[in-house]
Design a protein around this motif. Structure first.
Motif, PDB file in Angstrom:
ATOM      1  N   SER A  24      48.309  44.625  50.523  1.00  0.00           N
ATOM      2  CA  SER A  24      47.666  44.728  49.213  1.00  0.00           C
ATOM      3  C   SER A  24      47.163  46.137  48.936  1.00  0.00           C
ATOM      4  CB  SER A  24      46.506  43.742  49.114  1.00  0.00           C
ATOM      5  OG  SER A  24      46.962  42.431  49.173  1.00  0.00           O
ATOM      6  N   LEU A  25      46.554  46.751  49.930  1.00  0.00           N
ATOM      7  CA  LEU A  25      46.070  48.120  49.734  1.00  0.00           C
ATOM      8  C   LEU A  25      47.219  49.108  49.559  1.00  0.00           C
ATOM      9  CD1 LEU A  25      43.061  48.223  52.224  1.00  0.00           C
ATOM     10  CD2 LEU A  25      43.006  48.012  49.737  1.00  0.00           C
ATOM     11  N   THR A  26      48.317  48.888  50.265  1.00  0.00           N
ATOM     12  CA  THR A  26      49.496  49.748  50.103  1.00  0.00           C
ATOM     13  C   THR A  26      50.058  49.610  48.692  1.00  0.00           C
ATOM     14  OG1 THR A  26      50.023  49.518  52.449  1.00  0.00           O
ATOM     15  CG2 THR A  26      51.785  50.282  51.003  1.00  0.00           C
ATOM     16  N   LEU A  27      50.179  48.385  48.212  1.00  0.00           N
ATOM     17  CA  LEU A  27      50.677  48.171  46.857  1.00  0.00           C
ATOM     18  C   LEU A  27      49.704  48.713  45.807  1.00  0.00           C
ATOM     19  CD1 LEU A  27      52.183  44.615  47.243  1.00  0.00           C
ATOM     20  CD2 LEU A  27      53.436  46.761  46.969  1.00  0.00           C
ATOM     21  N   ALA A  28      48.409  48.665  46.096  1.00  0.00           N
ATOM     22  CA  ALA A  28      47.423  49.224  45.168  1.00  0.00           C
ATOM     23  C   ALA A  28      47.567  50.733  45.048  1.00  0.00           C
ATOM     24  CB  ALA A  28      46.007  48.866  45.614  1.00  0.00           C
ATOM     25  N   ARG A  35      46.368  48.001  40.210  1.00  0.00           N
ATOM     26  CA  ARG A  35      45.397  48.250  41.283  1.00  0.00           C
ATOM     27  C   ARG A  35      44.239  47.245  41.302  1.00  0.00           C
ATOM     28  NH1 ARG A  35      44.156  54.311  42.062  1.00  0.00           N
ATOM     29  NH2 ARG A  35      46.252  54.152  42.904  1.00  0.00           N
ATOM     30  N   PRO A  36      43.629  46.914  40.154  1.00  0.00           N
ATOM     31  CA  PRO A  36      42.508  45.943  40.226  1.00  0.00           C
ATOM     32  C   PRO A  36      42.923  44.581  40.778  1.00  0.00           C
ATOM     33  CG  PRO A  36      42.509  47.072  38.112  1.00  0.00           C
ATOM     34  CD  PRO A  36      43.775  47.463  38.814  1.00  0.00           C
ATOM     35  N   GLN A  37      44.119  44.124  40.447  1.00  0.00           N
ATOM     36  CA  GLN A  37      44.568  42.831  40.956  1.00  0.00           C
ATOM     37  C   GLN A  37      44.784  42.864  42.462  1.00  0.00           C
ATOM     38  OE1 GLN A  37      45.954  44.303  38.249  1.00  0.00           O
ATOM     39  NE2 GLN A  37      45.306  42.918  36.623  1.00  0.00           N
ATOM     40  N   PHE A  38      45.356  43.945  42.966  1.00  0.00           N
ATOM     41  CA  PHE A  38      45.567  44.063  44.406  1.00  0.00           C
ATOM     42  C   PHE A  38      44.239  44.177  45.156  1.00  0.00           C
ATOM     43  CE2 PHE A  38      49.863  45.781  43.133  1.00  0.00           C
ATOM     44  CZ  PHE A  38      50.558  44.675  43.578  1.00  0.00           C
ATOM     45  N   LEU A  39      43.271  44.854  44.560  1.00  0.00           N
ATOM     46  CA  LEU A  39      41.962  44.960  45.206  1.00  0.00           C
ATOM     47  C   LEU A  39      41.245  43.613  45.190  1.00  0.00           C
ATOM     48  CD1 LEU A  39      40.812  48.464  43.955  1.00  0.00           C
ATOM     49  CD2 LEU A  39      41.774  47.836  46.171  1.00  0.00           C
ATOM     50  N   ASP A  40      41.416  42.834  44.118  1.00  0.00           N
ATOM     51  CA  ASP A  40      40.852  41.480  44.090  1.00  0.00           C
ATOM     52  C   ASP A  40      41.491  40.604  45.161  1.00  0.00           C
ATOM     53  OD1 ASP A  40      39.109  42.043  42.040  1.00  0.00           O
ATOM     54  OD2 ASP A  40      40.424  41.235  40.459  1.00  0.00           O
ATOM     55  N   LEU A  41      42.791  40.740  45.344  1.00  0.00           N
ATOM     56  CA  LEU A  41      43.491  39.986  46.384  1.00  0.00           C
ATOM     57  C   LEU A  41      42.970  40.356  47.772  1.00  0.00           C
ATOM     58  CD1 LEU A  41      45.766  37.996  47.047  1.00  0.00           C
ATOM     59  CD2 LEU A  41      47.320  39.942  47.113  1.00  0.00           C
ATOM     60  N   THR A  42      42.693  41.625  47.977  1.00  0.00           N
ATOM     61  CA  THR A  42      42.145  42.078  49.254  1.00  0.00           C
ATOM     62  C   THR A  42      40.752  41.493  49.480  1.00  0.00           C
ATOM     63  OG1 THR A  42      43.395  44.129  49.082  1.00  0.00           O
ATOM     64  CG2 THR A  42      41.536  44.130  50.595  1.00  0.00           C
ATOM     65  N   LYS A  43      39.912  41.507  48.456  1.00  0.00           N
ATOM     66  CA  LYS A  43      38.572  40.922  48.575  1.00  0.00           C
ATOM     67  C   LYS A  43      38.653  39.434  48.874  1.00  0.00           C
ATOM     68  CE  LYS A  43      37.191  43.032  44.707  1.00  0.00           C
ATOM     69  NZ  LYS A  43      36.358  43.276  43.509  1.00  0.00           N
ATOM     70  N   PHE A  44      39.588  38.741  48.235  1.00  0.00           N
ATOM     71  CA  PHE A  44      39.760  37.312  48.476  1.00  0.00           C
ATOM     72  C   PHE A  44      40.181  37.052  49.919  1.00  0.00           C
ATOM     73  CE2 PHE A  44      42.643  33.655  48.631  1.00  0.00           C
ATOM     74  CZ  PHE A  44      41.759  32.648  48.267  1.00  0.00           C
TER      75      PHE A  44
END
Length: 65
Positions: A24-28, A35-44
């Motif tokens: 997720s961080l790589t894709l962000a 980027r916000p969606q990938f960071l939300d996925l990481t937090k989840f």
């Protein structure tokens, strides 16, 4: 006969969480528009992993007796 020990549930969960966070961080970094969606996925992923590590409360067991 299997002489290898199978990984525990916690080890499998940790590996899956690590892969998900790194991906997720790589894709962000690559896709700035999402980027916000990938960071939300990481937090989840991290919050779910932490939730699985916390032992369940026994208060519900006491209420039944």
């Amino acid at each position: 006969m299997l002489s290898k020990k199978f990984p525990s549930r916690d080890e499998v969960l940790a590996v899956i969480t690590l892969i998900m966070v790194i991906g997720s961080l790589t894709l962000a970094v690559i896709d700035e528009k999402s980027r916000p969606q990938f960071l939300d996925l990481t937090k989840f992923a991290i919050s779910t992993y932490i939730e699985f590590l916390i032992p369940r409360s026994r208060s519900s067991d006491r209420d039944r007796n």
